[in-house]
Design an enzyme around this catalytic site. Structure first.
Site, PDB file in Angstrom:
ATOM      1  N   GLN A   1       0.821  -1.199   0.000  1.00  0.00           N
ATOM      2  CA  GLN A   1       0.000   0.000   0.000  1.00  0.00           C
ATOM      3  C   GLN A   1       0.862   1.258   0.000  1.00  0.00           C
ATOM      4  O   GLN A   1       1.787   1.398   0.795  1.00  0.00           O
ATOM      5  CB  GLN A   1      -0.916   0.003   1.232  1.00  0.00           C
TER       6      GLN A   1
ATOM      7  N   GLN B   1      -6.984  -6.871  -4.484  1.00  0.00           N
ATOM      8  CA  GLN B   1      -6.991  -7.268  -3.079  1.00  0.00           C
ATOM      9  C   GLN B   1      -8.048  -6.462  -2.321  1.00  0.00           C
ATOM     10  O   GLN B   1      -8.130  -5.242  -2.456  1.00  0.00           O
ATOM     11  CB  GLN B   1      -5.631  -7.045  -2.422  1.00  0.00           C
TER      12      GLN B   1
ATOM     13  N   CYS C   1      -2.014  -7.000   6.670  1.00  0.00           N
ATOM     14  CA  CYS C   1      -1.483  -5.635   6.726  1.00  0.00           C
ATOM     15  C   CYS C   1      -1.245  -5.225   8.179  1.00  0.00           C
ATOM     16  O   CYS C   1      -2.166  -5.253   8.999  1.00  0.00           O
ATOM     17  CB  CYS C   1      -2.441  -4.655   6.058  1.00  0.00           C
TER      18      CYS C   1
ATOM     19  N   ASN D   1       6.481 -15.600   1.585  1.00  0.00           N
ATOM     20  CA  ASN D   1       6.717 -14.159   1.491  1.00  0.00           C
ATOM     21  C   ASN D   1       7.524 -13.700   2.700  1.00  0.00           C
ATOM     22  O   ASN D   1       7.298 -14.152   3.807  1.00  0.00           O
ATOM     23  CB  ASN D   1       5.366 -13.430   1.425  1.00  0.00           C
ATOM     24  N   GLY D   2       8.484 -12.799   2.439  1.00  0.00           N
ATOM     25  CA  GLY D   2       9.264 -12.212   3.520  1.00  0.00           C
ATOM     26  C   GLY D   2      10.752 -12.478   3.414  1.00  0.00           C
ATOM     27  O   GLY D   2      11.176 -13.633   3.365  1.00  0.00           O
ATOM     28  N   GLU D   3      11.548 -11.408   3.342  1.00  0.00           N
ATOM     29  CA  GLU D   3      13.017 -11.470   3.303  1.00  0.00           C
ATOM     30  C   GLU D   3      13.553 -12.243   2.098  1.00  0.00           C
ATOM     31  O   GLU D   3      14.615 -12.862   2.176  1.00  0.00           O
ATOM     32  CB  GLU D   3      13.573 -12.060   4.596  1.00  0.00           C
TER      33      GLU D   3
END
Length: 325
Positions: free
Chosen positions: A14, A73, A103, A205-207
């Protein structure tokens, strides 16, 4: 080393991965899907213009200019209204629906949206089920979640609820809401445990910031799909880096992207939009390109669009002159 090529999805960030950035990054990459910034749903069926503003790709068959499909989304807490707006998004051309349960924004969580839903797996189930029943079976429904609110103890209950509600796939960000984006808190092992538990595809998802971290994530999680967000801004050709083990884009090419971005027409821009976004992007780029630090120092006190544009053009010119010499 894992040799199979993973699905790569561009994350919904966002205020960062807006339609302009999606247009740019999908043109220079090989994304299988991109997810829009969230459409906030409260207690009404939203007007079409809301969807077109946040996902203008819907006006061209649900695809970016380079042909990457867009998935809208939705963010909210009321199953009935999420379902009605999901139905509308599909009618407008969205490639499936993604439901935001991850979020971490305080503003979003304060209105009981996003990661706040992680406290209530039953509500996640009801909302996901309502969306699934409102959307044609041929259209995928996905849910993006974190491991929990302040601990990962409920991650299996949440994931089970999503699968039982009929979701086609689930994206798991490997941190809790309270973990924020702290690198040391990433928990790919938990994503792997969820993947082993479910029968639907799990996207990690992530890093995921380069080829090696993508490989390690896939080895630990056994996921065949990855979603990248901040890394895609750090390294603008990251999907190709991950899929084909190519080198990161040269700084000269990054400058060309900055030039393209600052020159993208935006009829809603009052003069500050691109100024703020260029500065924001340079903050991401400096994780992979030291040159971005110097360029940010040049533009950080500039408040006019024309001024920022001139600095970017000058940087491109200096770089071309250096390369020519």
């Amino acid at each position: 080393m894992i040799k199979s090529i993973p699905r790569i999805m561009l994350a919904p960030m966002q205020g960062v991965l807006d339609p302009f950035m999606r247009k740019l990054l999908t043109a220079y990459n090989d994304y299988d899907l991109c997810v829009s910034e969230f459409v906030r749903v409260v207690d009404q069926r939203l007007p079409k213009k809301t969807f077109y503003r946040l996902a203008p790709e819907l006006l061209q068959g649900g695809l970016t200019d380079s042909g990457t499909p867009i998935r809208v989304q939705l963010l909210g807490q009321y199953p009935q209204w999420l379902a009605e707006n999901a139905q509308l998004a599909i009618e407008l051309g969205s490639y499936g629906i993604d439901f935001n349960c991850g979020c971490p924004s305080k503003t979003v969580n304060g209105s009981h949206g996003g990661a706040a839903l992680l406290k209530d797996p039953e509500l996640i189930y009801c909302a996901t089920k309502a969306i699934r029943e409102a959307v044609p079976k041929a259209q995928p429904v996905s849910v993006k979640m974190r491991l929990g609110w302040d601990c990962a103890s409920q991650c299996f209950e949440i994931a089970d609820a999503i699968q039982q509600a009929g979701a086609d796939e689930i994206t798991v960000h490997g941190r809790t809401k309270q973990d924020g984006y702290r690198a040391e808190r990433i928990n790919w092992q938990a994503i792997g445990q969820i993947q082993q538990r479910l029968n639907i595809p799990v996207i990690a998802n992530g890093e995921i910031l380069d080829f090696n971290s993508a490989q390690k994530c896939r080895e630990i999680t056994a996921c065949c799909g990855l979603m990248i967000g901040r890394g895609a801004l750090n390294t603008p050709n990251l999907s190709k880096v991950i899929k084909y083990n190519v080198a990161k884009m040269a700084w000269s090419e990054v400058l060309q992207l900055l030039y393209e971005y600052v020159n993208m027409p935006n009829e809603r821009d009052s003069g500050f939009y691109h100024v703020a976004r260029i500065k924001q992007w340079l903050h991401y780029l400096d994780k992979a390109y030291p040159e971005a630090v110097d360029l940010f120092q040049i533009v950080k006190t500039e408040h006019s669009y024309d001024g920022v544009k001139a600095h970017i053009e000058k940087a491109v010119g200096r770089n071309e002159k250096t390369n020519f010499q």
